[in-house]
Design a protein around this motif. Structure first.
Motif, PDB file in Angstrom:
ATOM      1  N   GLY A 198       0.578   1.344   2.276  1.00 21.02           N
ATOM      2  CA  GLY A 198      -1.004   1.629   2.235  1.00 21.02           C
ATOM      3  C   GLY A 198      -1.309   1.369   3.638  1.00 21.02           C
ATOM      4  N   PHE A 199      -1.025   0.519   4.370  1.00 24.59           N
ATOM      5  CA  PHE A 199      -1.374   0.591   5.917  1.00 24.59           C
ATOM      6  C   PHE A 199      -1.266   1.935   6.452  1.00 24.59           C
ATOM      7  CE2 PHE A 199      -0.812   0.072  10.501  1.00 24.59           C
ATOM      8  CZ  PHE A 199      -2.003  -0.640  11.068  1.00 24.59           C
ATOM      9  N   VAL A 200      -0.163   2.436   6.483  1.00 26.33           N
ATOM     10  CA  VAL A 200       0.153   3.919   7.114  1.00 26.33           C
ATOM     11  C   VAL A 200      -0.702   5.063   6.376  1.00 26.33           C
ATOM     12  CG1 VAL A 200       1.906   5.764   7.163  1.00 26.33           C
ATOM     13  CG2 VAL A 200       2.465   3.343   7.516  1.00 26.33           C
ATOM     14  N   ALA A 201      -0.806   4.948   5.007  1.00 25.00           N
ATOM     15  CA  ALA A 201      -1.707   6.015   4.477  1.00 25.00           C
ATOM     16  C   ALA A 201      -3.223   5.863   4.961  1.00 25.00           C
ATOM     17  CB  ALA A 201      -1.610   5.764   2.911  1.00 25.00           C
ATOM     18  N   LEU A 202      -3.791   4.729   5.013  1.00 29.21           N
ATOM     19  CA  LEU A 202      -5.084   4.431   5.396  1.00 29.21           C
ATOM     20  C   LEU A 202      -5.276   4.889   6.647  1.00 29.21           C
ATOM     21  CD1 LEU A 202      -5.678   0.920   3.666  1.00 29.21           C
ATOM     22  CD2 LEU A 202      -6.597   3.087   2.998  1.00 29.21           C
ATOM     23  N   LYS A 203      -4.301   4.667   7.439  1.00 28.45           N
ATOM     24  CA  LYS A 203      -4.588   5.130   8.777  1.00 28.45           C
ATOM     25  C   LYS A 203      -4.650   6.710   8.828  1.00 28.45           C
ATOM     26  CE  LYS A 203      -4.721   1.567  11.576  1.00 28.45           C
ATOM     27  NZ  LYS A 203      -6.100   1.222  12.434  1.00 28.45           N
ATOM     28  N   LEU A 204      -3.680   7.168   8.184  1.00 33.77           N
ATOM     29  CA  LEU A 204      -3.721   8.835   8.078  1.00 33.77           C
ATOM     30  C   LEU A 204      -4.991   9.138   7.455  1.00 33.77           C
ATOM     31  CD1 LEU A 204       0.032   9.485   7.148  1.00 33.77           C
ATOM     32  CD2 LEU A 204      -0.925   9.839   9.101  1.00 33.77           C
ATOM     33  N   LEU A 205      -5.487   8.645   6.427  1.00 38.32           N
ATOM     34  CA  LEU A 205      -6.605   8.965   5.918  1.00 38.32           C
ATOM     35  C   LEU A 205      -7.837   8.559   6.555  1.00 38.32           C
ATOM     36  CD1 LEU A 205      -5.754   8.102   1.966  1.00 38.32           C
ATOM     37  CD2 LEU A 205      -5.929  10.554   3.109  1.00 38.32           C
ATOM     38  N   ARG A 206      -7.614   7.861   7.680  1.00 37.33           N
ATOM     39  CA  ARG A 206      -8.788   7.299   8.422  1.00 37.33           C
ATOM     40  C   ARG A 206     -10.004   6.541   7.701  1.00 37.33           C
ATOM     41  NH1 ARG A 206     -10.427  12.394  12.387  1.00 37.33           N
ATOM     42  NH2 ARG A 206      -7.985  12.423  13.403  1.00 37.33           N
ATOM     43  N   LEU A 207      -9.337   5.714   6.817  1.00 34.19           N
ATOM     44  CA  LEU A 207      -9.965   4.893   5.960  1.00 34.19           C
ATOM     45  C   LEU A 207      -9.831   3.243   6.672  1.00 34.19           C
ATOM     46  CD1 LEU A 207      -9.413   6.030   2.174  1.00 34.19           C
ATOM     47  CD2 LEU A 207     -11.525   6.186   3.734  1.00 34.19           C
ATOM     48  N   PRO A 208     -10.980   2.352   6.360  1.00 35.59           N
ATOM     49  CA  PRO A 208     -10.805   1.184   7.095  1.00 35.59           C
ATOM     50  C   PRO A 208      -9.740   0.237   6.415  1.00 35.59           C
ATOM     51  CG  PRO A 208     -12.959   1.364   5.690  1.00 35.59           C
ATOM     52  CD  PRO A 208     -12.444   2.896   5.893  1.00 35.59           C
ATOM     53  N   VAL A 209      -8.715  -0.245   7.048  1.00 37.49           N
ATOM     54  CA  VAL A 209      -7.730  -0.988   6.672  1.00 37.49           C
ATOM     55  C   VAL A 209      -8.535  -2.240   6.111  1.00 37.49           C
ATOM     56  CG1 VAL A 209      -5.763  -2.391   7.232  1.00 37.49           C
ATOM     57  CG2 VAL A 209      -6.058  -0.286   8.154  1.00 37.49           C
ATOM     58  N   ARG A 210      -9.275  -3.056   6.601  1.00 41.75           N
ATOM     59  CA  ARG A 210      -9.849  -4.247   6.235  1.00 41.75           C
ATOM     60  C   ARG A 210     -10.420  -4.280   4.931  1.00 41.75           C
ATOM     61  NH1 ARG A 210     -14.303  -6.711   9.908  1.00 41.75           N
ATOM     62  NH2 ARG A 210     -14.146  -8.066   8.284  1.00 41.75           N
ATOM     63  N   ALA A 211     -10.955  -2.990   4.504  1.00 39.00           N
ATOM     64  CA  ALA A 211     -11.743  -2.877   3.022  1.00 39.00           C
ATOM     65  C   ALA A 211     -10.792  -2.325   2.341  1.00 39.00           C
ATOM     66  CB  ALA A 211     -12.958  -1.953   3.393  1.00 39.00           C
ATOM     67  N   PHE A 212      -9.550  -1.651   2.517  1.00 36.87           N
ATOM     68  CA  PHE A 212      -8.857  -1.094   1.285  1.00 36.87           C
ATOM     69  C   PHE A 212      -7.369  -1.692   1.426  1.00 36.87           C
ATOM     70  CE2 PHE A 212     -12.270   2.167   2.255  1.00 36.87           C
ATOM     71  CZ  PHE A 212     -12.759   2.159   0.800  1.00 36.87           C
ATOM     72  N   LEU A 213      -6.838  -2.117   2.299  1.00 35.95           N
ATOM     73  CA  LEU A 213      -5.552  -2.639   2.422  1.00 35.95           C
ATOM     74  C   LEU A 213      -5.430  -3.570   1.096  1.00 35.95           C
ATOM     75  CD1 LEU A 213      -2.666  -2.004   3.263  1.00 35.95           C
ATOM     76  CD2 LEU A 213      -3.045  -3.595   4.999  1.00 35.95           C
ATOM     77  N   THR A 214      -6.225  -4.601   1.015  1.00 37.19           N
ATOM     78  CA  THR A 214      -5.945  -5.662  -0.110  1.00 37.19           C
ATOM     79  C   THR A 214      -5.976  -5.272  -1.360  1.00 37.19           C
ATOM     80  OG1 THR A 214      -6.698  -7.434   1.425  1.00 37.19           O
ATOM     81  CG2 THR A 214      -7.147  -7.785  -0.954  1.00 37.19           C
ATOM     82  N   PRO A 215      -6.907  -4.343  -1.751  1.00 31.72           N
ATOM     83  CA  PRO A 215      -6.747  -3.806  -3.114  1.00 31.72           C
ATOM     84  C   PRO A 215      -5.559  -2.933  -3.447  1.00 31.72           C
ATOM     85  CG  PRO A 215      -8.717  -2.840  -2.074  1.00 31.72           C
ATOM     86  CD  PRO A 215      -8.176  -4.039  -1.042  1.00 31.72           C
ATOM     87  N   LEU A 216      -5.038  -2.086  -2.318  1.00 31.11           N
ATOM     88  CA  LEU A 216      -3.945  -1.360  -2.615  1.00 31.11           C
ATOM     89  C   LEU A 216      -2.666  -2.249  -2.567  1.00 31.11           C
ATOM     90  CD1 LEU A 216      -4.456   1.617  -0.040  1.00 31.11           C
ATOM     91  CD2 LEU A 216      -3.983   1.716  -2.532  1.00 31.11           C
ATOM     92  N   MET A 217      -2.491  -3.359  -2.092  1.00 30.44           N
ATOM     93  CA  MET A 217      -1.275  -4.345  -2.057  1.00 30.44           C
ATOM     94  C   MET A 217      -1.295  -4.904  -3.282  1.00 30.44           C
ATOM     95  SD  MET A 217      -1.557  -5.981   2.028  1.00 30.44           S
ATOM     96  CE  MET A 217      -0.237  -7.230   1.180  1.00 30.44           C
ATOM     97  N   HIS A 218      -2.306  -5.379  -4.095  1.00 29.16           N
ATOM     98  CA  HIS A 218      -2.210  -6.155  -4.918  1.00 29.16           C
ATOM     99  C   HIS A 218      -2.586  -5.621  -6.396  1.00 29.16           C
ATOM    100  CE1 HIS A 218      -2.910  -8.551  -1.470  1.00 29.16           C
ATOM    101  NE2 HIS A 218      -1.949  -9.363  -1.783  1.00 29.16           N
ATOM    102  N   GLY A 219      -1.627  -5.642  -7.267  1.00 22.84           N
ATOM    103  CA  GLY A 219      -1.950  -4.999  -8.705  1.00 22.84           C
ATOM    104  C   GLY A 219      -2.513  -6.324  -9.614  1.00 22.84           C
ATOM    105  N   ASN A 220      -3.001  -5.695 -10.744  1.00 23.28           N
ATOM    106  CA  ASN A 220      -3.589  -6.630 -11.618  1.00 23.28           C
ATOM    107  C   ASN A 220      -2.560  -7.093 -12.653  1.00 23.28           C
ATOM    108  OD1 ASN A 220      -5.328  -7.969 -13.478  1.00 23.28           O
ATOM    109  ND2 ASN A 220      -6.750  -6.227 -13.586  1.00 23.28           N
ATOM    110  N   VAL A 221      -1.687  -7.815 -12.141  1.00 21.76           N
ATOM    111  CA  VAL A 221      -0.476  -8.302 -13.076  1.00 21.76           C
ATOM    112  C   VAL A 221      -0.581  -9.367 -14.071  1.00 21.76           C
ATOM    113  CG1 VAL A 221       1.348  -7.307 -11.517  1.00 21.76           C
ATOM    114  CG2 VAL A 221       0.220  -9.857 -11.233  1.00 21.76           C
ATOM    115  N   GLY A 222      -2.048  -9.826 -13.669  1.00 22.17           N
ATOM    116  CA  GLY A 222      -2.521 -11.142 -14.583  1.00 22.17           C
ATOM    117  C   GLY A 222      -3.245 -10.670 -15.871  1.00 22.17           C
ATOM    118  N   ASN A 223      -4.407 -10.058 -15.839  1.00 21.71           N
ATOM    119  CA  ASN A 223      -4.986  -9.948 -17.220  1.00 21.71           C
ATOM    120  C   ASN A 223      -4.663  -8.557 -17.899  1.00 21.71           C
ATOM    121  OD1 ASN A 223      -6.244  -8.701 -14.944  1.00 21.71           O
ATOM    122  ND2 ASN A 223      -8.473  -8.957 -15.883  1.00 21.71           N
ATOM    123  N   ILE A 224      -3.832  -7.736 -17.219  1.00 24.27           N
ATOM    124  CA  ILE A 224      -3.422  -6.679 -17.809  1.00 24.27           C
ATOM    125  C   ILE A 224      -1.840  -6.481 -18.034  1.00 24.27           C
ATOM    126  CG2 ILE A 224      -3.127  -4.112 -17.644  1.00 24.27           C
ATOM    127  CD1 ILE A 224      -5.761  -3.955 -16.439  1.00 24.27           C
TER     128      ILE A 224
END
Length: 295
Positions: free
Chosen positions: A82-108
């Motif tokens: 996710g970090f590599v992809a966000l850097k390539l896409l020029r998207l802010p790591v602080r905003a998007f890396l956390t949701p890319l890293m963590h799946g909804n394994v609890g309620n789904i």
């Protein structure tokens, strides 16, 4: 296939209905405090949810720890890719890396694995849930905040809930009935509260966020396929373990991650909310295909 599709739909639709109620609260400008709700969920809801579920799990500690190790590597893999992809896409790591890293394994993830793989599948998924929750409430907080805080690990109720749960599992000890019922009630708070928070935020979703949400969803699914395939090969998982790992990796972005984005980088809150919504909707199509042809 039709039956499987309906089962997945039956799990995902309640998630969307709860988020829809939160959306309506925002539309009608009802009082809603995200920070108060976030504090309740992180300090009370999730810790009691972990203890109440794991204390009743009948699974060998060794097998549980193996799945925890695989889950930790999965989260790390999502983080690195996710970090590599966000850097390539020029998207802010602080905003998007956390949701890319963590799946909804609890309620789904939990209900899906129960439907597809039974009690054993759900028990393996709990190992994934533990790792993801610990990661969300440590690394998942640090990335949006832009700071590393060891103190937050030492003071995190999630960490102590995991330790207590592993002790209960290893010793075969059950919680006293009044305490178990209390934890069931308190643990049940977390999922609906976070879904309401998600829906409340979606009321601010802008049109330009949709294209970005679709891009991130496709990226997340691509990473999930690569990571799940690699971990199956590394650990040699078969049968129920293999199926649970695949399903956990394919889960949409976690609702809980939105909490920290809203607190620390609120200007991207609607983008992250859109990603969570689109990735959840994509689950309706992705999971029946995965259950039919991959598991």
């Amino acid at each position: 296939m039709d039956h499987l599709f309906l089962n997945v739909l039956n799990v995902v639709l309640p998630v969307l209905v709860c988020a829809g109620i939160g959306y309506c609260l925002a539309v009608f400008k009802a009082p809603f405090d995200n920070k108060v709700i976030g504090g309740i969920v992180s300090n009370v809801g999730y810790p009691t949810l972990i203890i109440s579920h794991l204390s009743a799990t009948n699974l060998a500690v060794g097998a549980f720890l193996d799945m925890m190790a695989a889950a930790a590597l999965a989260v790390a893999g999502f983080g690195l890719l996710g970090f590599v992809a966000l850097k390539l896409l020029r998207l802010p790591v602080r905003a998007f890396l956390t949701p890319l890293m963590h799946g909804n394994v609890g309620n789904i993830g939990l209900p899906i694995t129960f439907l597809a793989l039974g009690d054993a599948g759900m028990a393996y998924t709990m190992a994934f849930v533990v790792v993801v929750l610990v990661s969300i409430f440590t690394v998942g907080m640090w990335i949006p905040a832009g700071e590393f805080s060891p103190k937050k690990i030492a003071t995190s109720p999630i960490v102590y809930a995991v330790i207590a749960s592993l002790i209960l599992m290893a010793t075969g000890t059950a919680l006293p009935q009044p305490l178990a019922k209390s934890f069931d009630i308190l643990g049940g708070l977390s999922i609906p509260l976070m879904l309401l928070t998600l829906g409340h935020t979606l009321a601010t979703l802008k049109a330009q966020s949709v294209a970005r949400a679709i891009l991130l969803t496709v990226l997340h699914l691509g990473m999930a396929i690569v990571i799940a395939s690699a971990l199956i090969w590394v650990f040699g998982f078969t049968g129920t373990e293999r199926g649970a790992l695949i399903l956990c990796c394919l889960m949409p972005s976690s609702v809980a991650t939105y909490l920290f984005i809203d607190q620390h980088v609120p200007e991207y809150g609607s983008d992250v909310a859109g990603f969570i919504l689109v990735s959840t909707l994509a689950t309706i199509l992705v999971l029946p295909v995965a259950l039919t042809y991959w598991i």
